[in-house]
Scaffold this motif. Structure first.
Motif, short mmCIF file in Angstrom:
data_model
loop_
_atom_site.label_atom_id
_atom_site.label_comp_id
_atom_site.label_asym_id
_atom_site.label_seq_id
_atom_site.Cartn_x
_atom_site.Cartn_y
_atom_site.Cartn_z
N TYR A 28 9.81 9.92 -1.58
CA TYR A 28 9.41 8.54 -1.81
C TYR A 28 9.06 8.30 -3.28
CZ TYR A 28 9.40 6.85 3.02
OH TYR A 28 9.77 6.43 4.28
N LYS A 29 8.40 9.27 -3.89
CA LYS A 29 8.07 9.13 -5.31
C LYS A 29 9.33 9.12 -6.16
CE LYS A 29 3.45 11.13 -4.98
NZ LYS A 29 2.56 12.28 -5.30
N GLU A 74 5.32 5.99 -1.32
CA GLU A 74 5.99 6.27 -0.05
C GLU A 74 7.15 5.32 0.22
OE1 GLU A 74 2.96 6.03 2.88
OE2 GLU A 74 1.81 7.73 2.12
N ALA A 112 2.52 1.67 -3.33
CA ALA A 112 1.58 2.13 -4.35
C ALA A 112 1.34 3.64 -4.24
CB ALA A 112 0.25 1.39 -4.20
N ARG A 113 1.47 4.17 -3.03
CA ARG A 113 1.31 5.62 -2.84
C ARG A 113 2.61 6.37 -3.09
NH1 ARG A 113 -1.60 3.83 1.89
NH2 ARG A 113 0.19 4.36 3.19
N LYS A 130 10.93 5.74 -5.73
CA LYS A 130 10.22 4.73 -6.50
C LYS A 130 10.60 4.80 -7.97
CE LYS A 130 5.53 3.17 -7.61
NZ LYS A 130 4.08 3.39 -7.39
N SER A 147 6.81 13.00 0.67
CA SER A 147 6.09 12.41 -0.45
C SER A 147 6.90 12.50 -1.74
CB SER A 147 4.75 13.14 -0.63
OG SER A 147 4.06 12.64 -1.76
N GLN A 203 0.83 -1.20 0.00
CA GLN A 203 0.00 0.00 0.00
C GLN A 203 0.86 1.26 0.00
OE1 GLN A 203 -2.55 -0.83 3.48
NE2 GLN A 203 -4.29 -0.79 2.09
N ARG A 204 1.89 1.26 0.83
CA ARG A 204 2.77 2.43 0.89
C ARG A 204 3.56 2.58 -0.40
NH1 ARG A 204 5.85 3.72 6.29
NH2 ARG A 204 5.81 5.71 5.16
#
Length: 224
Positions: A215-216, A75, A72-73, A219, A212, A69-70
């Motif tokens: 983390y993006k 994070e 996917a956001r 990713k 945010s 979940q994290r």
């Protein structure tokens, strides 16, 4: 109306597929965990191997799901293999549980039984150790890449991300985590970033935005 119905059906189908994927992951992991539990030789577990294995497998899948979940956001770094991650999580959880329960009954056992436990390595355990090592190598590689990427981030993003990681990490453990070791190799000490959340709403909002973005960015940069 047709479009709304189609969209709703598609969403329901995606949810069903997701639910089935987690169910399949649990069913894949459970027999493996049950084998570890049965081979553990912890006397307090006798008669409840299945129940303990179910608890461990369920917790591992739930932790994998929360990580997903994290990720996917944006994070957290993306997951390369759900099976590998859930397996390592389950293995670590199993070892912690076994160590705790073994210590509770250790004083009541004979030295001979203790030596038997320490020396006991089943054929299943030997085979499994190779796969566990491969899983750890994969995760080690990801964590090393994460540390190297974070070291190049702008100061604001770096501080926000490392503060978040530090606050989620048990820094009181006797042995540093893989993440702590990897960050140390690039000149970053995770413990330096452990701090309470700022009380000022404006500062909290700025930190949340930087976190945010960090983390993006992570990713995007980490390819698994």
């Amino acid at each position: 109306m047709l479009t709304e119905t189609t969209t709703r059906n598609d969403n329901e189908e995606c949810t069903a597929v997701d639910d089935q994927a987690w169910y399949d992951l649990y069913n894949w992991l459970l027999p493996l965990v049950e084998m570890w539990v049965r081979d553990s030789r912890v006397s307090s577990w006798y008669g409840q191997h299945r129940e303990i294995a179910e608890d461990i497998a369920h917790e591992a899948v739930m932790r994998t799901f929360r990580y997903h979940q994290r990720a996917a956001r944006g994070e957290m770094a993306p997951i390369g293999s759900f099976k590998a991650l859930s397996r390592v999580i389950a293995r670590n959880y199993f070892r912690d549980w076994r160590k705790k329960d073994w210590c509770l009954v250790r004083s009541t056992q004979e030295d001979g039984e203790q030596r038997t436990f320490d020396a006991h390595i089943s054929s299943h355990e030997i085979v499994d150790a190779a796969q566990i090592a491969l899983d750890h190598l994969m995760l080690d590689s990801i964590i090393t890449s994460v540390a190297q990427a974070v070291a190049t981030f702008p100061k604001g993003q770096k501080v926000a991300l490392l503060t978040d990681l530090a606050n989620m990490t048990d820094l009181d453990s006797e042995e540093p985590s893989l993440l702590e070791q990897a960050l140390s190799c690039v000149g970053l000490q995770l413990s330096d970033y452990k701090r309470p959340r700022p009380a000022d709403p404006a500062t909290r909002g700025r930190d949340a935005a930087l976190r945010s973005i960090a983390y993006k960015r992570l990713k995007h940069e980490i390819q698994v």
